[in-house]
Design an enzyme around this catalytic site. Structure first.
Site, mmCIF file in Angstrom:
data_model
loop_
_atom_site.group_PDB
_atom_site.id
_atom_site.type_symbol
_atom_site.label_atom_id
_atom_site.label_comp_id
_atom_site.label_asym_id
_atom_site.label_seq_id
_atom_site.Cartn_x
_atom_site.Cartn_y
_atom_site.Cartn_z
ATOM 1 N N ARG A 147 46.383 33.345 32.605
ATOM 2 C CA ARG A 147 45.500 33.990 33.578
ATOM 3 C C ARG A 147 44.669 32.891 34.194
ATOM 4 O O ARG A 147 43.979 32.163 33.477
ATOM 5 C CB ARG A 147 44.602 34.997 32.870
ATOM 6 C CG ARG A 147 43.696 35.735 33.814
ATOM 7 C CD ARG A 147 42.625 36.532 33.091
ATOM 8 N NE ARG A 147 41.390 35.774 33.006
ATOM 9 C CZ ARG A 147 40.196 36.320 32.744
ATOM 10 N NH1 ARG A 147 40.110 37.620 32.519
ATOM 11 N NH2 ARG A 147 39.109 35.586 32.680
ATOM 12 N N TYR A 159 31.737 35.064 37.303
ATOM 13 C CA TYR A 159 32.111 35.709 36.049
ATOM 14 C C TYR A 159 33.596 35.479 35.753
ATOM 15 O O TYR A 159 34.427 35.484 36.651
ATOM 16 C CB TYR A 159 31.853 37.216 36.138
ATOM 17 C CG TYR A 159 32.185 37.905 34.841
ATOM 18 C CD1 TYR A 159 31.321 37.814 33.762
ATOM 19 C CD2 TYR A 159 33.373 38.605 34.682
ATOM 20 C CE1 TYR A 159 31.624 38.402 32.554
ATOM 21 C CE2 TYR A 159 33.686 39.201 33.474
ATOM 22 C CZ TYR A 159 32.805 39.094 32.416
ATOM 23 O OH TYR A 159 33.120 39.675 31.218
ATOM 24 N N ASP A 210 42.421 38.004 37.372
ATOM 25 C CA ASP A 210 41.513 39.128 37.129
ATOM 26 C C ASP A 210 40.445 39.139 38.221
ATOM 27 O O ASP A 210 39.702 38.162 38.378
ATOM 28 C CB ASP A 210 40.865 38.936 35.745
ATOM 29 C CG ASP A 210 40.150 40.172 35.245
ATOM 30 O OD1 ASP A 210 39.900 41.083 36.057
ATOM 31 O OD2 ASP A 210 39.835 40.220 34.046
ATOM 32 N N GLU A 236 44.615 41.963 38.128
ATOM 33 C CA GLU A 236 43.893 42.905 37.262
ATOM 34 C C GLU A 236 42.603 43.402 37.908
ATOM 35 O O GLU A 236 41.885 42.640 38.551
ATOM 36 C CB GLU A 236 43.570 42.176 35.950
ATOM 37 C CG GLU A 236 42.790 43.022 34.971
ATOM 38 C CD GLU A 236 42.330 42.220 33.754
ATOM 39 O OE1 GLU A 236 42.898 41.139 33.479
ATOM 40 O OE2 GLU A 236 41.394 42.668 33.083
ATOM 41 N N GLU A 262 40.859 47.923 30.934
ATOM 42 C CA GLU A 262 40.175 47.393 29.743
ATOM 43 C C GLU A 262 38.887 48.160 29.438
ATOM 44 O O GLU A 262 38.441 48.175 28.299
ATOM 45 C CB GLU A 262 39.900 45.891 29.877
ATOM 46 C CG GLU A 262 38.895 45.538 30.958
ATOM 47 C CD GLU A 262 38.656 44.043 31.085
ATOM 48 O OE1 GLU A 262 39.589 43.266 30.873
ATOM 49 O OE2 GLU A 262 37.519 43.669 31.414
ATOM 50 N N ARG A 283 45.787 48.547 30.482
ATOM 51 C CA ARG A 283 45.105 47.542 29.655
ATOM 52 C C ARG A 283 44.203 48.122 28.562
ATOM 53 O O ARG A 283 43.388 47.421 27.974
ATOM 54 C CB ARG A 283 44.282 46.620 30.562
ATOM 55 C CG ARG A 283 45.215 45.695 31.249
ATOM 56 C CD ARG A 283 44.661 44.505 31.894
ATOM 57 N NE ARG A 283 43.498 43.840 31.388
ATOM 58 C CZ ARG A 283 43.495 42.954 30.384
ATOM 59 N NH1 ARG A 283 44.620 42.658 29.745
ATOM 60 N NH2 ARG A 283 42.367 42.370 30.041
ATOM 61 N N GLU A 339 46.918 40.051 25.960
ATOM 62 C CA GLU A 339 45.944 38.979 26.191
ATOM 63 C C GLU A 339 45.557 38.357 24.839
ATOM 64 O O GLU A 339 45.367 39.072 23.865
ATOM 65 C CB GLU A 339 44.698 39.553 26.870
ATOM 66 C CG GLU A 339 43.639 38.524 27.196
ATOM 67 C CD GLU A 339 42.446 39.144 27.923
ATOM 68 O OE1 GLU A 339 42.286 40.369 27.880
ATOM 69 O OE2 GLU A 339 41.681 38.375 28.535
ATOM 70 N N TRP A 402 30.954 46.829 39.716
ATOM 71 C CA TRP A 402 31.276 46.185 38.455
ATOM 72 C C TRP A 402 31.760 47.206 37.492
ATOM 73 O O TRP A 402 31.047 48.117 37.157
ATOM 74 C CB TRP A 402 30.023 45.492 38.026
ATOM 75 C CG TRP A 402 30.034 44.867 36.733
ATOM 76 C CD1 TRP A 402 29.292 45.237 35.668
ATOM 77 C CD2 TRP A 402 30.765 43.716 36.348
ATOM 78 N NE1 TRP A 402 29.513 44.388 34.658
ATOM 79 C CE2 TRP A 402 30.424 43.443 35.040
ATOM 80 C CE3 TRP A 402 31.687 42.894 36.992
ATOM 81 C CZ2 TRP A 402 30.951 42.373 34.349
ATOM 82 C CZ3 TRP A 402 32.212 41.849 36.306
ATOM 83 C CH2 TRP A 402 31.843 41.580 35.002
#
Ligand code: CS2
Ligand code: MG
Length: 402
Positions: A147, A159, A210, A236, A262, A283, A339, A402
């Site tokens: 990644r 980030y 990502d 992602e 996620e 995920r 991952e 976010w």
């Protein structure tokens, strides 16, 4: 096989972890990860105050019934705190059952569907040159998938761009860091990054990226389209997925594969994404999406719709979760990728484990249960320290998506 003891162990060997340990009258114990990054004590308290009193005296062999009892019995459904607590109980019960039967957990999940599990690591650098160099280091270690994230010219910090070479820790002690974000600068830069990576690292390396939920659907569509020539394994979290139908718009515009989930905690968070085939990889992970039992249900739904799994596996998911993930990955027919970020030495000493990495692939090991343990005395030497995930603002100061 009654549960006679339940303990929540909170420790911070380099970062915070919450671990549930259930012990049965036969002396068999099982572990479950309950770590919710930045909100660890909420889950620890939920377990101690609400779940543990209900577990003492229950038959540890009744995994599904216990799951239903905690989920339906609470009346209040879903939510990451509740579901992380249920996940920990479920994982610990699978560990106990497998140990009692003297088999590794994957044997109880239908056995291995493959010999090993494909994993990806994080190559992130301050700029394109450094990202390239770190990508090459991953290849030298045998990784077949990376990644790639890079600092963006014009933005001071971003980030998801790790500070250490192989280590990635997004949480910071005491108070959240504030990053500044510009979608314009990001969209201008990312295609250049992947053009270089693809050209210099070769056509066969799996490249992932990502976007951390920061774009709008039409911006995500533009990004996906601009990355098509570099054939990513996945893009992602291009947009926040509370509104699942926003993925329809992205899908109409690009063939770049999409991975989401996620932050999801149940099958209901991804039901529409899966049934409308709006994504390619799901995920969700053991620790946040209801443990091994619930994750298997998500995987089965995804299987019907040609969607593969790609579980979250950053270092804020403990080795207990990593081990459980690998047993799950080895068994499900529609596994895609896992991952993997190696934990710190201190973490590995507190939570020793038998899973192994070689040549870009992993195997959970053949020890009975999950193959993970906890050194409680050592854990006590690393007390909890409050930490937060960073906050993202636009250049004008507005809180960003976010
Ligand atoms: C990331 C994570 O690994 C990933 O894909 O999105 O860094 C995630 O943000 C953290 O694990 C959150 O705790
Ligand atoms: Mg992510």
């Amino acid at each position: 096989m009654r549960i006679i003891d339940a303990k929540v162990i909170v420790c911070s060997p380099g970062r915070n972890f919450v671990t549930l340990k259930l012990t049965t009258e036969d002396g068999v114990y099982g572990l479950g990860d309950a770590t919710l990054n930045g909100r660890e004590l909420a889950v620890a308290c939920y377990l101690t105050e609400h779940d543990i009193p209900l577990l003492i005296g229950r038959d540890a062999r009744r995994i599904e019934d216990t799951w239903q009892y905690l989920y339906k019995g609470a009346y209040w459904r879903r939510g990451s705190v509740t579901m992380s607590a249920i996940s920990a109980v479920d994982t610990a019960l699978w560990d106990i059952k497998a140990k009692a039967l003297n088999v590794p957990v994957y044997q109880l999940l239908g056995g291995a569907s493959r010999d090993e599990v494909l994993v990806y690591g994080h190559a992130s650098g301050a700029d394109i040159e450094e990202t390239l160099q770190i990508g090459a280091e991953y290849i030298a270690l045998g990784y077949k998938a990376i990644r790639a994230q890079s600092g963006i010219p014009g933005l001071q910090s971003t980030y998801g761009v790790g500070q250490g070479r192989m280590h990635y820790e997004p949480a910071e002690p005491d108070a959240p860091t504030e990053n500044l974000w510009s979608t314009e600068l990001y969209l201008e830069f990312v295609p250049k990054l992947f053009e270089r990576l693809r050209r210099e690292l070769g056509p066969t390396l799996h490249l992932l990226h990502d976007a951390h939920h920061r774009l709008t659907p039409i911006e995500a569509a533009r990004l996906g389209k601009s990355l098509e020539p570099h054939h990513l394994f996945w893009l992602e979290d291009p947009v926040p997925a509370e509104l699942q139908e926003s993925y329809r718009l992205i899908r109409r515009h690009t063939t770049t594969p999409l991975a989401v989930g996620e932050v999801f905690d149940t099958i209901y968070d991804c039901q529409q994404l899966i049934q409308e085939q709006l994504i390619d990889y799901i995920r969700t992970t053991v620790v946040h999406a209801g443990g091994i039992s619930h994750l298997r249900k998500i995987a089965s739904l995804a299987e019907m719709y040609h969607i593969r799994t790609g579980s979250h596996g950053a270092t804020d998911l403990s080795p207990v979760c990593m081990a459980a993930a690998l047993h799950f990955d080895l068994s499900v027919p529609n596994f895609g990728i896992q991952e993997y970020m190696p934990h710190s030495e201190e973490t590995n000493r507190v939570l020793p484990h038998s899973y192994r990495f070689a040549d870009g692939m992993m195997f959970p090991g053949d020890k009975p249960g999950l193959g993970v343990d906890i050194d409680e005395c050592l854990a006590a030497q690393f007390p909890y320290r409050r930490a937060y995930l960073p906050i993202n603002r636009k250049l004008d100061g507005t809180m960003h998506n976010w």
